[in-house]
Scaffold this motif. Sequence first.
Motif, PDB file in Angstrom:
ATOM      1  N   UNK A  23      -0.791  -8.059  17.212  1.00  0.00           N
ATOM      2  CA  UNK A  23      -0.357  -6.781  16.657  1.00  0.00           C
ATOM      3  C   UNK A  23      -0.602  -5.700  17.704  1.00  0.00           C
ATOM      4  N   UNK A  24       0.389  -4.840  17.879  1.00  0.00           N
ATOM      5  CA  UNK A  24       0.236  -3.766  18.847  1.00  0.00           C
ATOM      6  C   UNK A  24       1.342  -2.743  18.764  1.00  0.00           C
ATOM      7  N   UNK A  25       1.213  -1.717  19.614  1.00  0.00           N
ATOM      8  CA  UNK A  25       2.163  -0.607  19.684  1.00  0.00           C
ATOM      9  C   UNK A  25       3.269  -0.939  20.686  1.00  0.00           C
ATOM     10  N   UNK A  26       4.515  -0.781  20.251  1.00  0.00           N
ATOM     11  CA  UNK A  26       5.669  -1.090  21.095  1.00  0.00           C
ATOM     12  C   UNK A  26       5.841   0.000  22.154  1.00  0.00           C
ATOM     13  N   UNK A  27       5.921  -0.418  23.429  1.00  0.00           N
ATOM     14  CA  UNK A  27       6.199   0.553  24.496  1.00  0.00           C
ATOM     15  C   UNK A  27       7.558   0.315  25.148  1.00  0.00           C
ATOM     16  N   UNK A  28       8.164  -0.845  24.855  1.00  0.00           N
ATOM     17  CA  UNK A  28       9.475  -1.126  25.436  1.00  0.00           C
ATOM     18  C   UNK A  28      10.216  -2.153  24.583  1.00  0.00           C
ATOM     19  N   UNK A  29      11.515  -1.890  24.369  1.00  0.00           N
ATOM     20  CA  UNK A  29      12.389  -2.821  23.654  1.00  0.00           C
ATOM     21  C   UNK A  29      13.645  -2.995  24.486  1.00  0.00           C
ATOM     22  N   UNK A  75      11.530   0.463  17.133  1.00  0.00           N
ATOM     23  CA  UNK A  75      11.504   1.663  17.967  1.00  0.00           C
ATOM     24  C   UNK A  75      10.223   1.731  18.785  1.00  0.00           C
ATOM     25  N   UNK A  76      10.346   2.383  19.904  1.00  0.00           N
ATOM     26  CA  UNK A  76       9.204   2.625  20.773  1.00  0.00           C
ATOM     27  C   UNK A  76       8.167   3.434  19.995  1.00  0.00           C
ATOM     28  N   UNK A  77       6.918   3.018  20.061  1.00  0.00           N
ATOM     29  CA  UNK A  77       5.838   3.704  19.359  1.00  0.00           C
ATOM     30  C   UNK A  77       5.477   3.087  18.021  1.00  0.00           C
ATOM     31  N   UNK A  78       6.318   2.202  17.497  1.00  0.00           N
ATOM     32  CA  UNK A  78       6.001   1.581  16.203  1.00  0.00           C
ATOM     33  C   UNK A  78       4.966   0.469  16.395  1.00  0.00           C
ATOM     34  N   UNK A  79       4.250   0.170  15.324  1.00  0.00           N
ATOM     35  CA  UNK A  79       3.255  -0.908  15.335  1.00  0.00           C
ATOM     36  C   UNK A  79       3.913  -2.143  14.719  1.00  0.00           C
ATOM     37  N   UNK A  80       3.876  -3.255  15.448  1.00  0.00           N
ATOM     38  CA  UNK A  80       4.505  -4.492  14.983  1.00  0.00           C
ATOM     39  C   UNK A  80       3.530  -5.661  15.131  1.00  0.00           C
ATOM     40  N   UNK A 132      -2.085  -1.553  33.582  1.00  0.00           N
ATOM     41  CA  UNK A 132      -1.483  -0.485  34.382  1.00  0.00           C
ATOM     42  C   UNK A 132      -0.095  -0.154  33.857  1.00  0.00           C
ATOM     43  N   UNK A 133       0.639  -1.174  33.505  1.00  0.00           N
ATOM     44  CA  UNK A 133       1.965  -1.014  32.888  1.00  0.00           C
ATOM     45  C   UNK A 133       2.175  -2.221  31.996  1.00  0.00           C
ATOM     46  N   UNK A 134       2.504  -1.995  30.761  1.00  0.00           N
ATOM     47  CA  UNK A 134       2.742  -3.126  29.864  1.00  0.00           C
ATOM     48  C   UNK A 134       1.489  -3.562  29.163  1.00  0.00           C
ATOM     49  N   UNK A 135       1.419  -4.844  28.880  1.00  0.00           N
ATOM     50  CA  UNK A 135       0.285  -5.399  28.166  1.00  0.00           C
ATOM     51  C   UNK A 135       0.586  -6.808  27.692  1.00  0.00           C
ATOM     52  N   UNK A 136       1.383  -6.930  26.616  1.00  0.00           N
ATOM     53  CA  UNK A 136       1.773  -8.229  26.088  1.00  0.00           C
ATOM     54  C   UNK A 136       3.298  -8.269  26.050  1.00  0.00           C
ATOM     55  N   UNK A 137       3.883  -9.183  26.809  1.00  0.00           N
ATOM     56  CA  UNK A 137       5.332  -9.304  26.942  1.00  0.00           C
ATOM     57  C   UNK A 137       5.827 -10.410  26.014  1.00  0.00           C
ATOM     58  N   UNK A 138       6.595 -10.027  24.986  1.00  0.00           N
ATOM     59  CA  UNK A 138       7.076 -10.975  23.970  1.00  0.00           C
ATOM     60  C   UNK A 138       8.567 -11.212  24.155  1.00  0.00           C
ATOM     61  N   UNK A 152      22.162 -11.963  24.138  1.00  0.00           N
ATOM     62  CA  UNK A 152      21.693 -13.161  23.441  1.00  0.00           C
ATOM     63  C   UNK A 152      20.194 -13.199  23.170  1.00  0.00           C
ATOM     64  N   UNK A 153      19.426 -12.285  23.729  1.00  0.00           N
ATOM     65  CA  UNK A 153      17.985 -12.337  23.533  1.00  0.00           C
ATOM     66  C   UNK A 153      17.376 -10.941  23.556  1.00  0.00           C
ATOM     67  N   UNK A 154      16.079 -10.866  23.287  1.00  0.00           N
ATOM     68  CA  UNK A 154      15.366  -9.592  23.263  1.00  0.00           C
ATOM     69  C   UNK A 154      14.016  -9.755  23.939  1.00  0.00           C
ATOM     70  N   UNK A 155      13.449  -8.618  24.322  1.00  0.00           N
ATOM     71  CA  UNK A 155      12.138  -8.596  24.942  1.00  0.00           C
ATOM     72  C   UNK A 155      11.418  -7.344  24.447  1.00  0.00           C
ATOM     73  N   UNK A 156      10.214  -7.515  23.918  1.00  0.00           N
ATOM     74  CA  UNK A 156       9.406  -6.399  23.435  1.00  0.00           C
ATOM     75  C   UNK A 156       8.081  -6.434  24.175  1.00  0.00           C
ATOM     76  N   UNK A 157       7.655  -5.285  24.671  1.00  0.00           N
ATOM     77  CA  UNK A 157       6.367  -5.193  25.348  1.00  0.00           C
ATOM     78  C   UNK A 157       5.433  -4.353  24.489  1.00  0.00           C
TER      79      UNK A 157
END
Length: 138
Positions: free
Chosen positions: A71-77, A111-116, A94-100, A82-87
């Motif tokens: 669980x974390x705060x979205x900083x990039x979508x 949306x950027x800033x939402x908790x997922x 330094x930049x990012x954190x968990x790359x899904x 055909x696919x997606x990437x959420x960070x």
Amino acid sequence: MKSMKKYILLGILSLIIVGGGIGYYMFNKKVPTLENTTSDYVIGANDLFNEFENNESEALKKYENKIIEVTGKVISVKNNDNDSNIILEADMAMAGGVNCSFKYKQDEEITKGSIVTIKGQCQGFLMDVVLNNSQLIK
């Protein structure tokens, strides 16, 4: 002697055909989704990233190829065709954190800033913790 060569060639040809069939099957084999699997670990994005940042080898032993619900705060979508990437953000990164990474394009508006909460298979640590075959939980 001539018939022995014929049998050897026939044996080699059979092995090539069987090997090619197995290779074709493995190449086209679909990766199962994580929808109906239970998570091995439930953790926050900050805590997961910090474990890898503090002791990568121990974190790899613990998390690699495991199903993690993070669980974390979205900083990039990023949605491709055909696919997606959420960070997800991690304070110590330094930049990012968990790359899904998702195998499909996300239909849900994230949306950027939402908790997922996202479930994925941990593949290790580069600059971010990498989760593949991800599923959006909420």
